[in-house]
Design a protein around this motif. Sequence first.
Motif, PDB file in Angstrom:
ATOM      1  N   PHE A   1       0.830  -1.205   0.000  1.00  0.00           N
ATOM      2  CA  PHE A   1       0.000   0.000   0.000  1.00  0.00           C
ATOM      3  C   PHE A   1       0.868   1.260   0.000  1.00  0.00           C
ATOM      4  N   GLN A   2       1.856   1.296   0.905  1.00  0.00           N
ATOM      5  CA  GLN A   2       2.682   2.501   1.017  1.00  0.00           C
ATOM      6  C   GLN A   2       3.499   2.712  -0.249  1.00  0.00           C
TER       7      GLN A   2
ATOM      8  N   VAL B   1       1.343   3.821  -3.182  1.00  0.00           N
ATOM      9  CA  VAL B   1       0.935   5.222  -3.109  1.00  0.00           C
ATOM     10  C   VAL B   1       2.105   6.133  -3.463  1.00  0.00           C
TER      11      VAL B   1
ATOM     12  N   MET C   1      -4.490   4.940  -8.243  1.00  0.00           N
ATOM     13  CA  MET C   1      -4.248   6.341  -7.884  1.00  0.00           C
ATOM     14  C   MET C   1      -4.070   7.178  -9.146  1.00  0.00           C
TER      15      MET C   1
END
Lengths: 140, 276
Positions: free
Chosen positions: B166-167, B170, B259
Amino acid sequence: MESLATFILTKYNYWAVIILLVIGLYAMIAKKNLVKKIIGMNIFQTAIILFYVSIGTKRGATLPIIEHAYGDSAHAVHAADYINPLPHVLMLTAIVVSVATLGVALALAMKIHAQYGTLEEDEIQEKIMESEPGSTSTSG
Amino acid sequence: MRLLGFITVVLLGGLLFHLSLDFPDLGDASSPAATHVSPYYIEHTMEDTSVPNIVTAVLADYRGYDTLFETAVIFSAGLACFFLMRISERTAPKARFYRHLPTGLTLRIEKGGKIPEDTREFERIDSVWVPYDVIITMTCRLVVPFIQLFALYVIAHGHHSPGGGFQGGVIFGAAIILYAISNNLRRTLRRMSERMSALFGSVGVIIYGGTGMLCLLLGAGFLDYRGMASLLGVDPVSARSYSILIVETGVGLAVTAVMVWIYYNLSSAGKQDEGL
């Protein structure tokens, strides 16, 4: 005086969460602009994230990565030495999901702006009423 | 409405404040949140999965279902933005603007006018005038590869340090969005097209779900990575560690793509022609 300071120091995280939560909720209820409502929703989410992360702390514990070295496979790990990893896991996914839902919310707001030319809730409601002259709804 | 909202909110705040007095203290090691299942995770992660970062292990292994469907939620958010915003470009815009690079002149070409072909001399610019800022463009061009490298490090090193799919995803997405902001949307779309972001988003979810299905086919439960041991040729504990990396890669791909995809659709109001 001593006990009051201890009392504040053991509960202040909840108060910060409550203040943020209340600000977000107020923005969602009272503001008429849709983007302000979305910002309120985001503040609310931040409050929840802060709540979860703050209940994960333990006094005197370190971050939840087990101390290790190459070849050092089996040494005893005590739960009291590491903070609670579970809230971190739950919030990790929640943060990314909140960004994604923010994207959807903004897309909806842009669609509404393209349709009605405004983001103010009462003006949108007026325009909906004008476009349907037959219906005499009591809302708004 | 405003007064009613204020009263409601103050009442709720007072109620929560009153209840907070009964909550466990900050940093209390014997609070309910820290007693039931979390000591098991802390004490057994190393022997179960050989992953030192407990957050990664819980995320991708013990609570794999949760993360699988969170990834699916993110992908559906990208799809929702696409279906809400995307306008297929049938009608040409009223006027296009081109900058003549050697002289710095800006040309306005009306609908039906001849569009300059030579892209070495002419560069299309947005109709809302964008400053020709060398410092911002060049700085971002220098910084973006390092941000992307850092993102890959965060994904790959998620077992041993703070990080994970996830990090890292992103951060990678943010690098691409930074490139889009500092240059323009069309140039970014040439590097990473919309089709590619949609493909990566679905491939990421498929990698995650496919790993789970593969475990099922190899005789273990869904997302029980011990079943991967025979396929990867390692012992069951290492198989869990390696499978976490596979799954995190899938998550990283999906998050990056979604994103960027959401940004494409929001910044250009679905036209994907002119934008930030």
